[in-house]
Motif scaffolding. Structure first.
Motif, PDB file in Angstrom:
ATOM      1  N   LEU A   1      35.591 -66.225  18.383  1.00  0.00           N
ATOM      2  CA  LEU A   1      36.249 -66.022  17.092  1.00  0.00           C
ATOM      3  C   LEU A   1      35.237 -65.631  16.015  1.00  0.00           C
ATOM      4  CD1 LEU A   1      38.848 -68.943  17.132  1.00  0.00           C
ATOM      5  CD2 LEU A   1      39.257 -66.503  17.477  1.00  0.00           C
ATOM      6  N   GLY A   2      33.974 -66.050  16.192  1.00  0.00           N
ATOM      7  CA  GLY A   2      32.927 -65.612  15.281  1.00  0.00           C
ATOM      8  C   GLY A   2      32.743 -64.105  15.323  1.00  0.00           C
ATOM      9  N   VAL A   3      32.913 -63.519  16.502  1.00  0.00           N
ATOM     10  CA  VAL A   3      32.850 -62.057  16.622  1.00  0.00           C
ATOM     11  C   VAL A   3      33.965 -61.413  15.794  1.00  0.00           C
ATOM     12  CG1 VAL A   3      33.009 -60.115  18.213  1.00  0.00           C
ATOM     13  CG2 VAL A   3      31.787 -62.185  18.897  1.00  0.00           C
TER      14      VAL A   3
ATOM     15  N   VAL B   1      24.700 -63.886   5.993  1.00  0.00           N
ATOM     16  CA  VAL B   1      23.863 -63.144   6.947  1.00  0.00           C
ATOM     17  C   VAL B   1      24.595 -61.915   7.473  1.00  0.00           C
ATOM     18  CG1 VAL B   1      22.723 -63.262   9.193  1.00  0.00           C
ATOM     19  CG2 VAL B   1      22.539 -65.183   7.611  1.00  0.00           C
ATOM     20  N   THR B   2      25.877 -62.083   7.811  1.00  0.00           N
ATOM     21  CA  THR B   2      26.647 -60.969   8.358  1.00  0.00           C
ATOM     22  C   THR B   2      26.832 -59.857   7.329  1.00  0.00           C
ATOM     23  OG1 THR B   2      27.829 -62.566   9.745  1.00  0.00           O
ATOM     24  CG2 THR B   2      28.764 -60.369   9.573  1.00  0.00           C
ATOM     25  N   SER B   3      27.080 -60.236   6.085  1.00  0.00           N
ATOM     26  CA  SER B   3      27.244 -59.238   5.026  1.00  0.00           C
ATOM     27  C   SER B   3      25.955 -58.457   4.805  1.00  0.00           C
ATOM     28  CB  SER B   3      27.668 -59.914   3.720  1.00  0.00           C
ATOM     29  OG  SER B   3      28.920 -60.533   3.859  1.00  0.00           O
ATOM     30  N   ALA B   4      24.822 -59.150   4.832  1.00  0.00           N
ATOM     31  CA  ALA B   4      23.537 -58.472   4.651  1.00  0.00           C
ATOM     32  C   ALA B   4      23.312 -57.449   5.758  1.00  0.00           C
ATOM     33  CB  ALA B   4      22.405 -59.503   4.621  1.00  0.00           C
ATOM     34  N   SER B   5      23.663 -57.814   6.994  1.00  0.00           N
ATOM     35  CA  SER B   5      23.492 -56.884   8.115  1.00  0.00           C
ATOM     36  C   SER B   5      24.380 -55.656   7.952  1.00  0.00           C
ATOM     37  CB  SER B   5      23.823 -57.596   9.433  1.00  0.00           C
ATOM     38  OG  SER B   5      22.979 -58.714   9.628  1.00  0.00           O
TER      39      SER B   5
ATOM     40  N   VAL C   1      27.399 -61.351  13.464  1.00  0.00           N
ATOM     41  CA  VAL C   1      26.581 -60.152  13.251  1.00  0.00           C
ATOM     42  C   VAL C   1      26.909 -59.093  14.301  1.00  0.00           C
ATOM     43  CG1 VAL C   1      24.232 -59.245  13.330  1.00  0.00           C
ATOM     44  CG2 VAL C   1      24.704 -61.351  12.074  1.00  0.00           C
ATOM     45  N   VAL C   2      27.052 -59.522  15.564  1.00  0.00           N
ATOM     46  CA  VAL C   2      27.437 -58.588  16.627  1.00  0.00           C
ATOM     47  C   VAL C   2      28.797 -57.967  16.306  1.00  0.00           C
ATOM     48  CG1 VAL C   2      28.074 -58.383  19.056  1.00  0.00           C
ATOM     49  CG2 VAL C   2      26.088 -59.760  18.404  1.00  0.00           C
TER      50      VAL C   2
END
Length: 287
Positions: free
Chosen positions: A11-13, A55-59, A212-213
């Motif tokens: 679900l993180g994906v 972190v995900t937004s930065a990526s 992030v993936v």
């Protein structure tokens, strides 16, 4: 690794795909995921969501920046003001009862869903290439940042409309710039929460890596999925989740009332869709 952990990571994906595809919505999914699936207490879930989304937004923002879709001046000013508001919100949120935070978060979900379903036709139709007024950016950044830190909402679906409606930025630029703002505010809100909560860093970092993936997958899908249809569909999904959280957190009679209103609204929406232009609700909305 337990089955629950595997489900949480998968679900993180999905969370990452949302951010990569829409430029927002990460925390709207992450908080319920960590609370109801991973079993985290609400305060810890909100704090963890800020790390995951930041972190995900930065990526994702780096990918948008390579395509020239980040307005750095606007994003940095909005983000700086948002960081101040988010830190204050995080400090306050650490001392607010968890149930109240979840109810506030659910209300945010419902309001966000409404904005997504309605869309931003006027802003998208008249993009302008000009710098936005600094004072207005600061005020909007403080308000959105306070909400970010208090209830763990990264603010993408607040920032994107603000940027698009405030200065008429093209949607692609508003989305890219919003990711910069979300990252800054999320980290500031996390700093505020870490003064009063502790996290399961192994699980949180695992969810972050999965997100992030997912964000990389979402970025690739943007060329193949119609944005308007996707945004409306996701809006209805967020609306359902918000209602479910309210039913879960509110006391008995209030939960029943919310459920009845939600069912009535769903029936009205389906009827209006079937009726098309003859629906009286559509006529009022256009008037």
């Amino acid at each position: 690794m337990t089955l629950t952990t595997v489900v949480v990571l998968l679900l993180g994906v999905v969370v990452g795909v949302s951010l990569g595809l829409l430029g927002g919505g990460g925390s709207i999914l992450t908080v319920p995921l960590l609370t109801y699936v991973a079993g985290m207490p609400p305060k810890e879930a909100i704090a963890a969501s800020l790390l995951v989304v930041g972190v995900t937004s930065a990526s994702s923002m780096l990918a948008h920046a390579r395509r020239g879709n980040v307005r750095w001046r606007t994003g940095l000013i909005f983000g700086a003001a948002g960081m101040a508001g988010a830190f204050a919100g995080g400090l306050v949120g650490g001392h607010v009862p968890g149930t109240l935070l979840m109810i506030a978060f659910a209300i945010m979900m419902v309001a966000t869903a409404g904005a997504m379903i309605r869309g931003r036709r006027g802003a998208a139709a008249t993009p302008q290439d000009r710098e936005l007024p600094v004072l207005r950016i600061v005020i909007d950044g403080l308000v959105v940042g306070l909400v970010t830190g208090l209830v763990g909402a990264g603010g993408g679906f607040l920032v994107v409309p603000a940027l698009a409606l405030l200065g008429g930025l093209p949607m692609s630029v508003a989305v890219g710039t919003s990711l910069l703002v979300i990252a800054m505010k999320s980290f500031a809100g996390l700093a505020g929460y870490l003064t009063s909560v502790t996290l399961d860093w192994g699980l949180v970092l695992g969810v972050t890596a999965a997100a992030v993936v997912g964000s990389l997958v979402g970025a690739r899908l943007t060329a193949h999925v119609p944005e308007a249809a996707l945004r409306r569909g996701f809006g209805y999904f967020v609306l359902v989740m918000g209602v479910l959280v309210l039913v879960q957190e509110l006391p008995g009679p209030a939960a029943v009332a919310v459920a009845v209103v939600a069912v009535a609204g769903a029936v009205a929406a389906v009827g209006c869709h079937v009726a098309g232009t003859r629906c009286p609700l559509r006529v009022r909305a256009r008037a």
